[in-house]
Design a protein around this motif. Structure first.
Motif, PDB file in Angstrom:
ATOM      1  N   ALA A  37       0.809  -1.215   0.000  1.00 20.10           N
ATOM      2  CA  ALA A  37       0.000   0.000   0.000  1.00 20.10           C
ATOM      3  C   ALA A  37       0.845   1.269   0.000  1.00 20.10           C
ATOM      4  O   ALA A  37       0.449   2.291  -0.584  1.00 20.10           O
ATOM      5  CB  ALA A  37      -0.934  -0.008   1.211  1.00 20.10           C
ATOM      6  N   GLN A  40       1.818   3.428  -3.460  1.00 23.33           N
ATOM      7  CA  GLN A  40       0.778   3.884  -4.379  1.00 23.33           C
ATOM      8  C   GLN A  40       1.243   4.942  -5.373  1.00 23.33           C
ATOM      9  O   GLN A  40       1.125   4.759  -6.592  1.00 23.33           O
ATOM     10  CB  GLN A  40      -0.424   4.405  -3.596  1.00 23.33           C
ATOM     11  CG  GLN A  40      -1.226   3.305  -2.946  1.00 23.33           C
ATOM     12  CD  GLN A  40      -2.449   3.813  -2.211  1.00 23.33           C
ATOM     13  OE1 GLN A  40      -3.081   4.770  -2.640  1.00 23.33           O
ATOM     14  NE2 GLN A  40      -2.779   3.183  -1.102  1.00 23.33           N
ATOM     15  N   GLU A  41       1.739   6.054  -4.880  1.00 24.51           N
ATOM     16  CA  GLU A  41       2.094   7.147  -5.787  1.00 24.51           C
ATOM     17  C   GLU A  41       3.250   6.767  -6.710  1.00 24.51           C
ATOM     18  O   GLU A  41       3.216   7.003  -7.922  1.00 24.51           O
ATOM     19  CB  GLU A  41       2.453   8.417  -4.993  1.00 24.51           C
ATOM     20  CG  GLU A  41       1.290   9.036  -4.245  1.00 24.51           C
ATOM     21  CD  GLU A  41       0.949   8.310  -2.949  1.00 24.51           C
ATOM     22  OE1 GLU A  41      -0.138   8.555  -2.397  1.00 24.51           O
ATOM     23  OE2 GLU A  41       1.784   7.486  -2.482  1.00 24.51           O
ATOM     24  N   ASN A  44       2.275   3.930  -9.289  1.00 25.88           N
ATOM     25  CA  ASN A  44       1.400   4.464 -10.345  1.00 25.88           C
ATOM     26  C   ASN A  44       2.190   5.337 -11.317  1.00 25.88           C
ATOM     27  O   ASN A  44       1.949   5.296 -12.530  1.00 25.88           O
ATOM     28  CB  ASN A  44       0.244   5.250  -9.728  1.00 25.88           C
ATOM     29  CG  ASN A  44      -0.903   4.357  -9.310  1.00 25.88           C
ATOM     30  OD1 ASN A  44      -1.203   3.367  -9.976  1.00 25.88           O
ATOM     31  ND2 ASN A  44      -1.556   4.691  -8.209  1.00 25.88           N
ATOM     32  N   PHE A  62      -3.214  -2.426  -4.794  1.00 30.32           N
ATOM     33  CA  PHE A  62      -2.496  -2.088  -3.565  1.00 30.32           C
ATOM     34  C   PHE A  62      -3.226  -2.626  -2.336  1.00 30.32           C
ATOM     35  O   PHE A  62      -4.450  -2.532  -2.230  1.00 30.32           O
ATOM     36  CB  PHE A  62      -2.361  -0.570  -3.422  1.00 30.32           C
ATOM     37  CG  PHE A  62      -1.579   0.075  -4.525  1.00 30.32           C
ATOM     38  CD1 PHE A  62      -0.199   0.008  -4.549  1.00 30.32           C
ATOM     39  CD2 PHE A  62      -2.231   0.750  -5.544  1.00 30.32           C
ATOM     40  CE1 PHE A  62       0.525   0.605  -5.574  1.00 30.32           C
ATOM     41  CE2 PHE A  62      -1.522   1.350  -6.565  1.00 30.32           C
ATOM     42  CZ  PHE A  62      -0.136   1.279  -6.589  1.00 30.32           C
ATOM     43  N   ARG A 178      -1.589   2.765   4.922  1.00 36.22           N
ATOM     44  CA  ARG A 178      -2.342   3.916   4.453  1.00 36.22           C
ATOM     45  C   ARG A 178      -3.624   4.130   5.260  1.00 36.22           C
ATOM     46  O   ARG A 178      -4.084   5.254   5.431  1.00 36.22           O
ATOM     47  CB  ARG A 178      -2.646   3.789   2.960  1.00 36.22           C
ATOM     48  CG  ARG A 178      -1.414   4.022   2.068  1.00 36.22           C
ATOM     49  CD  ARG A 178      -0.809   5.394   2.346  1.00 36.22           C
ATOM     50  NE  ARG A 178       0.427   5.637   1.657  1.00 36.22           N
ATOM     51  CZ  ARG A 178       0.524   6.243   0.469  1.00 36.22           C
ATOM     52  NH1 ARG A 178      -0.553   6.625  -0.170  1.00 36.22           N
ATOM     53  NH2 ARG A 178       1.710   6.453  -0.070  1.00 36.22           N
TER      54      ARG A 178
END
Length: 258
Positions: A37, A40-41, A44, A62, A178
């Motif tokens: 998790a 993520q940024e 992506n 995620f 997260r």
């Protein structure tokens, strides 16, 4: 002559119609990536870059590394796995579910204490530091220490510093890092333990303390292709993530990549 023209146009239309599905199939989905998790940024952004290079964009799912490893062990279809610790990757490896010689270290991270953005608190994690007093009667948000890597690292650090016994009854166990971050950002907990990159990604929190590196095991993110993977782009995307170009993307989001 008119009939010939009409026939010609009909043939062209038929060719265009039959070519459309073939083109759509060529634009099929990219490899399925199961990623921790906290990625993520960065993940992506890496998927977007891979797509910009002319490939089908990877599909990224995620969750906590523990949940992803269990999915893999239940034979859920996927191509790549990126864990937030070595232990969950070891579990998948011991089950014989990794493609040989594809496991590699992707990036590393750091562990921090965060508070809501408006907090003026400052903590200096060291043996016996006053974490319980800083919490008052509030909760300490963190990934589930029994399963989630961020929670495991956090518990290990608090045990090493001699304060776990004082705060364990106040721990809010989140399903992933997260989710823990969201509790602090929304004011549901006064303090939490997350990765440095999570804190950087969330404007609703601020770092109020940084754990010494020696207080917990190194935070490493191993990457591997799964033995069941059949996607033709899976190995290419794995290699891209490990390349200089791929690692530069992760550095941009605060990860350490050698």
């Amino acid at each position: 002559m008119g009939r010939l023209v009409l026939r010609f146009l009909a043939v062209i239309a038929a060719l265009a119609t039959s070519a459309a599905p073939a083109a759509a199939q060529g634009l099929g989905k990219g490899p399925l990536v199961l990623a921790a998790a906290s990625l993520q940024e960065a993940m992506n952004a890496a998927a977007d870059r891979w797509s910009a290079l002319g490939h089908a964009r990877p599909v990224v799912s995620f969750a906590a590394s523990s949940a992803l490893a269990r999915q893999i062990e239940a034979h859920a279809p996927a191509d790549l796995f990126v864990s937030a610790d070595e232990d969950w990757m070891d579990d998948v490896a011991h089950a014989g579910l990794l493609a040989p010689r594809t496991r590699a270290r992707l990036v590393t991270n750091a562990l921090v204490i965060v508070a809501p953005a408006g907090s003026a608190l400052r903590l200096y994690p060291a043996p016996g530091f006053p974490l319980a007093r800083a919490l008052g009667g509030g909760k300490l948000a963190m990934g589930d220490p029994d399963a989630v890597p961020a929670g495991r690292y956090g518990k290990a650090a608090l045990e090493r510093l001699g304060v776990w016994s004082q705060v364990q009854g106040q721990v809010a166990r989140a399903e992933n890092v997260r989710a823990a971050l969201a509790l602090i950002a929304h004011g549901a907990a006064p303090l939490g333990i997350v990765y440095a990159t999570d804190a950087r990604a969330e404007p609703g929190v601020r770092v109020v303390g940084v754990f010494p590196a020696g207080s917990h095991a190194p935070i490493t993110y191993p990457l591997a292709r799964l033995a069941s993977s059949t996607h033709p782009d899976a190995e290419g995307f794995r290699r891209f993530l490990l390349s200089g170009q791929g690692k530069a993307i992760f550095r941009r989001f605060g990860f350490v990549a050698h």
